[in-house]
Write an enzyme that holds these catalytic residues in place. Structure first.
Site, PDB file in Angstrom:
ATOM      1  N   CYS A  15      -2.391   9.020   2.785  1.00  6.08           N
ATOM      2  CA  CYS A  15      -2.046   8.549   1.434  1.00  6.08           C
ATOM      3  C   CYS A  15      -3.119   8.981   0.448  1.00  6.08           C
ATOM      4  O   CYS A  15      -2.839   9.181  -0.727  1.00  6.08           O
ATOM      5  CB  CYS A  15      -1.899   7.041   1.433  1.00  6.08           C
ATOM      6  SG  CYS A  15      -3.253   6.225   2.275  1.00  6.08           S
ATOM      7  N   GLU A  30       0.881  -1.177   0.000  1.00  2.00           N
ATOM      8  CA  GLU A  30       0.000   0.000   0.000  1.00  2.00           C
ATOM      9  C   GLU A  30       0.908   1.214   0.000  1.00  2.00           C
ATOM     10  O   GLU A  30       1.532   1.534   1.016  1.00  2.00           O
ATOM     11  CB  GLU A  30      -0.896   0.000   1.255  1.00  2.00           C
ATOM     12  CG  GLU A  30      -1.841  -1.186   1.343  1.00  2.00           C
ATOM     13  CD  GLU A  30      -2.952  -1.159   0.303  1.00  2.00           C
ATOM     14  OE1 GLU A  30      -3.055  -0.173  -0.453  1.00  2.00           O
ATOM     15  OE2 GLU A  30      -3.701  -2.144   0.239  1.00  2.00           O
TER      16      GLU A  30
HETATM   17  P1  NDP Z   1       8.452   4.608   4.573  1.00  5.74           P
HETATM   18  O1  NDP Z   1       8.458   3.827   3.313  1.00  5.74           O
HETATM   19  O2  NDP Z   1       9.612   5.438   4.898  1.00  5.74           O
HETATM   20  O3  NDP Z   1       8.251   3.627   5.828  1.00  5.74           O
HETATM   21  C1  NDP Z   1       7.152   2.753   5.964  1.00  5.74           C
HETATM   22  C2  NDP Z   1       7.476   1.664   6.950  1.00  5.74           C
HETATM   23  O4  NDP Z   1       8.545   0.867   6.457  1.00  5.74           O
HETATM   24  C3  NDP Z   1       7.961   2.185   8.301  1.00  5.74           C
HETATM   25  O5  NDP Z   1       7.500   1.329   9.320  1.00  5.74           O
HETATM   26  C4  NDP Z   1       9.470   2.081   8.167  1.00  5.74           C
HETATM   27  O6  NDP Z   1      10.105   2.017   9.399  1.00  5.74           O
HETATM   28  C5  NDP Z   1       9.608   0.797   7.403  1.00  5.74           C
HETATM   29  N1  NDP Z   1      10.847   0.623   6.663  1.00  5.74           N
HETATM   30  C6  NDP Z   1      11.757   1.571   6.288  1.00  5.74           C
HETATM   31  N2  NDP Z   1      12.752   0.989   5.567  1.00  5.74           N
HETATM   32  C7  NDP Z   1      12.451  -0.326   5.483  1.00  5.74           C
HETATM   33  C8  NDP Z   1      13.091  -1.450   4.854  1.00  5.74           C
HETATM   34  N3  NDP Z   1      14.230  -1.330   4.158  1.00  5.74           N
HETATM   35  N4  NDP Z   1      12.514  -2.667   4.971  1.00  5.74           N
HETATM   36  C9  NDP Z   1      11.357  -2.809   5.643  1.00  5.74           C
HETATM   37  N5  NDP Z   1      10.715  -1.795   6.265  1.00  5.74           N
HETATM   38  C10 NDP Z   1      11.251  -0.561   6.173  1.00  5.74           C
HETATM   39  O7  NDP Z   1       7.122   5.449   4.521  1.00  5.74           O
HETATM   40  P2  NDP Z   1       6.606   6.522   5.569  1.00  5.74           P
HETATM   41  O8  NDP Z   1       6.591   5.910   6.919  1.00  5.74           O
HETATM   42  O9  NDP Z   1       7.312   7.804   5.384  1.00  5.74           O
HETATM   43  O10 NDP Z   1       5.073   6.666   5.143  1.00  5.74           O
HETATM   44  C11 NDP Z   1       4.632   7.578   4.214  1.00  5.74           C
HETATM   45  C12 NDP Z   1       4.234   6.889   2.934  1.00  5.74           C
HETATM   46  O11 NDP Z   1       3.244   5.895   3.203  1.00  5.74           O
HETATM   47  C13 NDP Z   1       3.583   7.844   1.952  1.00  5.74           C
HETATM   48  O12 NDP Z   1       4.107   7.613   0.672  1.00  5.74           O
HETATM   49  C14 NDP Z   1       2.114   7.449   2.003  1.00  5.74           C
HETATM   50  O13 NDP Z   1       1.395   7.775   0.857  1.00  5.74           O
HETATM   51  C15 NDP Z   1       2.215   5.975   2.248  1.00  5.74           C
HETATM   52  N6  NDP Z   1       0.959   5.452   2.785  1.00  5.74           N
HETATM   53  C16 NDP Z   1       0.183   4.662   1.980  1.00  5.74           C
HETATM   54  C17 NDP Z   1      -1.039   4.192   2.424  1.00  5.74           C
HETATM   55  C18 NDP Z   1      -1.901   3.352   1.542  1.00  5.74           C
HETATM   56  O14 NDP Z   1      -2.862   2.781   2.054  1.00  5.74           O
HETATM   57  N7  NDP Z   1      -1.642   3.245   0.252  1.00  5.74           N
HETATM   58  C19 NDP Z   1      -1.537   4.540   3.767  1.00  5.74           C
HETATM   59  C20 NDP Z   1      -0.619   5.329   4.542  1.00  5.74           C
HETATM   60  C21 NDP Z   1       0.578   5.776   4.052  1.00  5.74           C
HETATM   61  P3  NDP Z   1      10.594   3.385  10.117  1.00  5.74           P
HETATM   62  O15 NDP Z   1       9.446   4.340  10.102  1.00  5.74           O
HETATM   63  O16 NDP Z   1      10.899   2.927  11.477  1.00  5.74           O
HETATM   64  O17 NDP Z   1      11.746   3.874   9.318  1.00  5.74           O
END
Ligand code: NDP
Length: 538
Positions: free
Chosen positions: A278, A244
């Site tokens: 999002c 997502e």
């Molecule tokens: P990120 O991609 O930075 O992080 C998402 C999650 O992945 C966090 O828990 C993060 O941990 C973790 N993560 C980071 N690096 C890795 C890796 N290499 N392997 C596995 N997990 C990892 O996104 P954001 O948290 O900044 O979220 C914002 C984004 O999410 C926006 O693009 C938004 O549109 C999208 N989004 C989409 C939704 C949907 O339903 N389509 C709903 C909500 C948000 P940590 O935070 O600890 O770094």
């Protein structure tokens, strides 16, 4: 310009901060990659027991978890607000209420949705064959959510996974670990078997360790860049994923729309959760004949909103949740300015006085307030009209014709949600069906993630797979086909050895049996019987 904040992950834990005050909210221990791998292994042991439970037992657990939440709505909303910055009321409306609804719906309905079902197999049925599909849970579901809806998204996915018979290991975002802990606590209090829902903590490395472990399914919510990284790692183990990802969601307002309602929808759609949804409105396309009026109404409404710390009930817009996100907003607003768009209101960091608690210590961080910003004169060739902003900005562009509006809305690498505003419902549906997005609303905006009964997910770079709805439930199970032959007294005509009689029979299969017509198929009966007699003689 805001000060750069150092992310602190002290030896004694991961520290969570309130983005409105910069104060520490709490801390949790960090799990090493080895801890995460072992959590997945232990979760698999729990899965083997949990998969044998009845739907009634699973329903009882989820309904009991609902009661735990209902008993502490304000406490949970305060925690969500403190860690993410969103207004307290919004935490209830947009996180707690929708997930409670999802919980009762899935708890009551999962058994029916996952009921074994017979599949018609056409003329093979005449040969005494039948087919049934049963649905088996995957195993360990690894959930990696973003920080923006730290309660409703991972809890909703957890509940659906558990109802389908899976166990869960979840790694909350490093920005919202305490809300993640709360989800684990809710299941404990509800009487879940030990380890059915495990929470592991850490930054991106812990998420990477969870994907590498590997679990049997990964449910990821986050950016396109991380989603691609996860898909690559998951592919090494052929782990199935639901991704997502981001959005750049368009809102189209036609000249016949109720402009007051459209203005209210645009303001809520663009600025709730400080634009960090999002599915928030990131591009508004309005018919040129009503653009000035709509912009005026929007600006008027934005100026009535109170911005501040999310714990006050009259605050509509809080701080942003992360320093990194704030910097993207600053960059995009600067790019709009440079490209010649007009900032109608906002366009700068908000100077909000914040009360600090008396025991606030040296860990105080810079608060992350940015004014809700309305921008007119935007066009699709401006860089921030193509990149996801994920912040409190509402750029407005104009169109002349229906076809142009559709083309502008589809001119994006993303395809999560969109909305169309018109009093002409036929036009609304016609336009909606031409927009390349996972969900399109007519005279509505943003809230459909709250409809747990409906599938959620994106087209194009907004993701793969679905959460919510029966489609989301199906992502959490593997269909198993059970095929039975009830007249197993003669060999099959297509078995070996092949002979000229066999080949003649196969021709009959291709031309008559595969026609789907009972009359045509009946004509191969003599040839079939000849072939079977041949096989019986051998
Ligand atoms: P990120 O991609 O930075 O992080 C998402 C999650 O992945 C966090 O828990 C993060 O941990 C973790 N993560 C980071 N690096 C890795 C890796 N290499 N392997 C596995 N997990 C990892 O996104 P954001 O948290 O900044 O979220 C914002 C984004 O999410 C926006 O693009 C938004 O549109 C999208 N989004 C989409 C939704 C949907 O339903 N389509 C709903 C909500 C948000 P940590 O935070 O600890 O770094």
């Amino acid at each position: 310009m805001s000060a750069v904040i150092q992310r602190e992950s002290a030896a004694d834990g991961l520290i969570s901060f309130d983005p409105a005050t910069g104060e520490e909210v709490g801390r949790v221990p960090i799990d090493s990659p080895e801890d995460v791998h072992s959590a997945v292994e232990r979760s698999r042991e729990v899965f083997h027991k949990w998969k044998t439970t009845s739907f009634a037992e699973r329903k009882a657990l989820i309904m009991s978890a609902r009661e735990v939440i209902l008993a502490d709505i304000d406490g949970i909303a305060k925690l969500i607000s403190a860690e993410s910055g969103k207004p307290f009321g919004e935490a209830i409306a947009m996180e707690i209420a929708p997930v409670l609804d999802l919980m009762q719906w899935i708890a009551r309905g999962a058994e029916k949705m996952l009921k074994p079902r017979r599949v018609g197999i056409g003329l093979y049925g005449l040969l005494g064959r039948s087919s049934k599909i049963i649905y088996k849970p995957y195993g360990v579901v690894g959930i990696i959510p973003a920080w923006n809806y730290p309660f409703s998204i991972p809890l909703g996915e957890t509940v659906m996974a558990v109802m389908a018979g899976n166990s869960v290991v979840m790694k909350p975002s490093e920005l919202t670990p305490l809300v993640g802990e709360k989800i684990g606590e809710i299941f404990k209090k509800a009487g879940a078997p030990d380890g059915l829902v495990r929470i592991v903590h850490g930054a991106g490395e812990a998420g990477a360790a969870l994907v590498e472990a590997p679990p049997d399914k990964v449910m990821f919510t986050g950016s396109v860049a991380t989603g691609k990284r996860i898909a690559k790692v998951a592919a090494q183990n052929l782990t199935s994923t639901v991704l997502e990802l981001g959005g750049k969601d368009p809102m189209i307002v036609f000249e016949d729309a109720n402009l007051k309602l459209a203005a209210g929808g645009a303001v809520w759609g663009a600025f709730c959760n400080a634009g960090q949804s999002c599915s928030s409105v990131e591009r508004l396309y309005v018919h040129e004949s009503v653009a000035d009026e709509l912009t005026r109404l929007i600006v008027e409404k934005v100026k009535q909103m109170k911005q501040g710390r999310g714990d006050s009930e009259d605050v509509s817009i809080g701080p942003m949740s992360s320093e990194r996100q704030l910097q993207i907003v600053e960059d995009h607003v600067a790019a709009f300015r440079e490209a010649g768009a007009k900032i109608e209101t906002g366009g700068r960091n908000a100077d909000i006085p914040v009360r600090h608690s008396e025991d606030a210590d040296k860990n105080i961080r810079v608060p992350l307030f940015y004014e809700p910003t309305v921008i007119s004169g935007a066009t699709n060739d401006m860089r921030p009209m193509q990149e996801e902003t994920f912040g409190p900005t509402l750029p407005i562009a104009t169109f002349k014709t229906e076809a142009e509006a559709i083309a502008l809305a589809n001119d994006s690498e993303f395809g999560l949600t969109a909305s169309v505003w018109t009093r002409d419902y036929a036009k609304g549906r016609r336009v909606a069906e031409q927009i390349e997005c996972g969900s399109v609303c007519i005279n509505e905006v943003l809230y459909t993630h709250g409809l747990g009964q409906t599938p959620w997910g994106g087209f194009k770079n907004s993701g793969r797979g679905r959460t919510h709805g029966i489609e989301g439930l199906m992502e959490l199970v593997q269909p198993q086909h059970i095929h039975t032959n009830r007249i197993s007294i003669v060999p099959n005509a297509w078995w070996m050895p092949y002979t000229p009689t066999a080949v003649e029979t196969f021709r009959g299969f291709a031309t008559k049996f595969a026609s789907g017509s009972m009359l045509k198929a009946a004509t191969i009966a003599p040839q079939l019987s000849k072939r079977i007699r041949e096989l019986l003689r051998r």
